[in-house]
Design a protein around this motif. Structure first.
Motif, short mmCIF file in Angstrom:
data_model
loop_
_atom_site.label_atom_id
_atom_site.label_comp_id
_atom_site.label_asym_id
_atom_site.label_seq_id
_atom_site.Cartn_x
_atom_site.Cartn_y
_atom_site.Cartn_z
N ILE A 216 -63.41 -40.54 -3.07
CA ILE A 216 -62.54 -41.62 -2.61
C ILE A 216 -61.08 -41.30 -2.91
N GLU A 217 -60.84 -40.83 -4.14
CA GLU A 217 -59.46 -40.50 -4.51
C GLU A 217 -58.91 -39.35 -3.66
N ASN A 218 -59.74 -38.32 -3.45
CA ASN A 218 -59.29 -37.19 -2.64
C ASN A 218 -59.08 -37.59 -1.19
N ALA A 219 -60.02 -38.40 -0.66
CA ALA A 219 -59.90 -38.82 0.73
C ALA A 219 -58.66 -39.69 0.93
N SER A 220 -58.42 -40.58 -0.02
CA SER A 220 -57.24 -41.44 0.08
C SER A 220 -55.96 -40.62 0.03
N HIS A 221 -55.94 -39.66 -0.89
CA HIS A 221 -54.73 -38.82 -1.01
C HIS A 221 -54.52 -37.97 0.23
N GLU A 222 -55.61 -37.36 0.73
CA GLU A 222 -55.49 -36.49 1.90
C GLU A 222 -55.13 -37.29 3.16
N MET A 223 -55.57 -38.54 3.24
CA MET A 223 -55.20 -39.37 4.38
C MET A 223 -53.75 -39.84 4.30
N GLN A 224 -53.32 -40.12 3.07
CA GLN A 224 -51.97 -40.66 2.89
C GLN A 224 -50.91 -39.62 3.27
N THR A 225 -51.19 -38.36 3.01
CA THR A 225 -50.21 -37.30 3.30
C THR A 225 -49.92 -37.16 4.80
N PRO A 226 -50.95 -36.98 5.66
CA PRO A 226 -50.63 -36.89 7.10
C PRO A 226 -50.06 -38.19 7.66
N LEU A 227 -50.46 -39.33 7.12
CA LEU A 227 -49.89 -40.59 7.58
C LEU A 227 -48.40 -40.65 7.29
N ALA A 228 -48.02 -40.17 6.10
CA ALA A 228 -46.59 -40.16 5.75
C ALA A 228 -45.81 -39.21 6.66
N VAL A 229 -46.43 -38.07 6.99
CA VAL A 229 -45.76 -37.11 7.88
C VAL A 229 -45.58 -37.71 9.28
N ILE A 230 -46.65 -38.34 9.80
CA ILE A 230 -46.57 -38.98 11.12
C ILE A 230 -45.48 -40.04 11.13
N GLN A 231 -45.48 -40.86 10.08
CA GLN A 231 -44.51 -41.95 10.01
C GLN A 231 -43.07 -41.42 9.98
N SER A 232 -42.84 -40.38 9.20
CA SER A 232 -41.47 -39.82 9.11
C SER A 232 -41.02 -39.22 10.43
N HIS A 233 -41.93 -38.52 11.15
CA HIS A 233 -41.57 -37.94 12.43
C HIS A 233 -41.26 -39.03 13.47
N ILE A 234 -42.04 -40.08 13.46
CA ILE A 234 -41.79 -41.17 14.42
C ILE A 234 -40.45 -41.84 14.13
N GLU A 235 -40.14 -42.03 12.84
CA GLU A 235 -38.86 -42.63 12.48
C GLU A 235 -37.69 -41.75 12.96
N VAL A 236 -37.87 -40.43 12.86
CA VAL A 236 -36.84 -39.50 13.35
C VAL A 236 -36.67 -39.64 14.86
N LEU A 237 -37.78 -39.71 15.58
CA LEU A 237 -37.71 -39.86 17.04
C LEU A 237 -37.03 -41.17 17.43
N LEU A 238 -37.30 -42.24 16.70
CA LEU A 238 -36.72 -43.53 17.03
C LEU A 238 -35.20 -43.57 16.79
N GLN A 239 -34.72 -42.67 15.98
CA GLN A 239 -33.28 -42.64 15.69
C GLN A 239 -32.46 -41.81 16.71
N GLN A 240 -33.17 -41.15 17.63
CA GLN A 240 -32.45 -40.34 18.62
C GLN A 240 -31.75 -41.26 19.64
N ALA A 241 -30.51 -40.94 19.96
CA ALA A 241 -29.69 -41.79 20.84
C ALA A 241 -30.16 -41.77 22.27
N GLU A 242 -30.69 -40.64 22.76
CA GLU A 242 -31.09 -40.53 24.16
C GLU A 242 -32.43 -41.21 24.44
N LEU A 243 -33.04 -41.83 23.43
CA LEU A 243 -34.35 -42.47 23.61
C LEU A 243 -34.16 -43.81 24.32
N ASP A 244 -34.84 -44.01 25.47
CA ASP A 244 -34.70 -45.28 26.18
C ASP A 244 -35.78 -46.26 25.71
#
Length: 420
Positions: A216-244
């Motif tokens: 459970i601890e390993n699964a939670s940790h391993e899931m949290q890492t890609p979720l954080a990466v996805i979240q950070s990339h999406i936040e970067v995309l949302l900050q782009q000016a040319e995004l409609d």
């Protein structure tokens, strides 16, 4: 009730029943044997008296108080009746009282004439003997039985010591402990087999628990890492000016669901830790400052919905539990009260005795009230909730041995936690 006490009680009751039946049988047999002996003596005495009275020149005593028999003439031609044995009372002039006698009433012929012969014999000695034997023997057997019961109880206590030690060790055993289940060796084969079975069973459960915990601890940790990466990339995309707008809308939806998935992962991990009793420490946690310290986190909701907050918590109120569990419990109770509320409503926290009550205004729940403490059951259709808050509250209450109930009446939700 302990097994040893219950067994001893059953044996003692059974022994007393057997003793009672045996005493009655003993009394009846003794009485029959003694009466038979007395009747035989009376019959022999009848034969002696008959021979004596038919001797030549023998006078016929009919009422001598110093003899044990009486004669009464019968009319000629009297038909003889069978011998009659009976108990009777005879007045004793010396003692001025009636004593118990055994009596034989029969008919004899003396010089060819019929007579009624009555012979009596005291039965006081025989009665006393019957009573003495009937009382003494059961008393001796009772003492013997009680002595045997106490001896058997003491012996069983000694023989069952390995079993009670196993129960004691089993009561202290925890699947999350690092050491294996330990028992003392015994020379009794059955207890030795039981010890081996318990040792194997607890060891398997301990290993399974540790593997499950690690997974459970390993699964939670391993899931949290890609979720954080996805979240950070999406936040970067949302900050782009040319995004409609058309491009930003699905990205915001993905970001919302990613954040929700992260919260869900943390909530399930928390539930698993609580259920596995990983928060074992118990300390008094002051309730009032804990609640007051949480209110600033809900300040935005209080202002937006114009909510009224009422606190009635004595200053000396404490929860005897792990500090983390106390904080999680109150956080979920307050969050539930603020999220499922109405404009111009209220949130009320009240403590009386050993009862904590959280009330809030709100709409009627969409699911049956007996299902609200189940996982992923929501009282409303609000998307921002996970449906795990009350499940966490119920789990914390169960771990601490508390009771939690829910009621809805007159537009008011009421959650009550009864703690000790």
């Amino acid at each position: 009730m302990r097994l040893l006490t219950l067994t001893t009680r059953y044996y003692l009751v059974l022994f007393l029943l057997i003793l009672a039946v045996w005493s009655l049988v003993l009394y009846a047999v003794l009485r029959q044997q003694v009466y038979q002996n007395i009747d035989e003596i009376l019959f022999n005495r009848k034969q002696q008296i008959s021979v004596l009275l038919n001797q030549p020149q023998r006078s016929l005593p009919t009422g001598d108080p110093y003899t044990d028999f009486k004669l009464r003439p019968l009319p000629p031609g009297h038909v003889f009746q069978p011998d009659q044995y009976a108990d009777t009372l005879v007045f004793e002039p010396v003692d001025q009282e009636y004593d118990e006698y055994r009596q034989l009433r029969t008919q004899v012929r003396v010089s060819g004439n019929p007579y009624e012969l009555t012979i009596v014999k005291p039965r006081l000695e025989s009665t006393e003997m019957i009573n003495t034997v009937s009382i003494t023997l059961p008393t001796l057997f009772l003492v013997l039985g009680v002595g045997l019961a106490l001896t058997a109880r003491r012996l069983n206590r000694i023989l069952w010591q390995p079993f009670y030690r196993m129960l004691h060790q089993l009561g202290k055993f925890r699947v999350d402990q690092t050491t294996s289940f330990q028992t003392e060796p015994t020379s009794i084969d059955e207890f030795s087999q039981l010890q081996q079975g318990l040792t194997d069973l607890t060891e398997r459960n301990r290993k399974l628990f540790m593997q499950q915990k690690q997974f459970i601890e390993n699964a939670s940790h391993e899931m949290q890492t890609p979720l954080a990466v996805i979240q950070s990339h999406i936040e970067v995309l949302l900050q782009q000016a040319e995004l409609d707008y058309r491009q930003a809308e699905p990205l915001e939806s993905i970001l919302t669901q990613t954040e929700r998935l992260g919260r869900l992962n943390q909530a399930l991990l928390l539930l698993s830790k609580i259920e596995n009793n990983q928060f074992r420490e118990r300390t008094p946690v002051p309730l009032k400052p804990l609640v007051e310290g949480m209110l600033p986190y809900f300040e935005e909701q209080i202002e937006q919905q114009a909510l009224r907050v009422e606190l009635t918590i004595p200053a000396d109120t404490t929860l005897h539990t792990h500090p983390v569990l106390a904080e999680i419990l109150l956080t979920n109770l307050l969050k539930n009260a603020f999220v499922h509320n109405l404009s111009n409503g209220f949130v009320r926290v009240d403590v009386k005795g050993q009862t904590l009550t959280v009330e809030n205004t709100g709409d009627a729940p969409d699911v049956p009230t007996d299902q609200l403490f189940e996982r992923f059951r929501k009282a409303s259709r609000q998307k921002q909730t996970l449906g795990l808050g009350l499940a966490i509250v119920k789990t914390i209450a169960d771990v601490n041995g508390w009771a939690v109930t829910y009621q809805f009446a007159n537009g008011i939700h009421r959650l009550t936690v009864t703690y000790a």
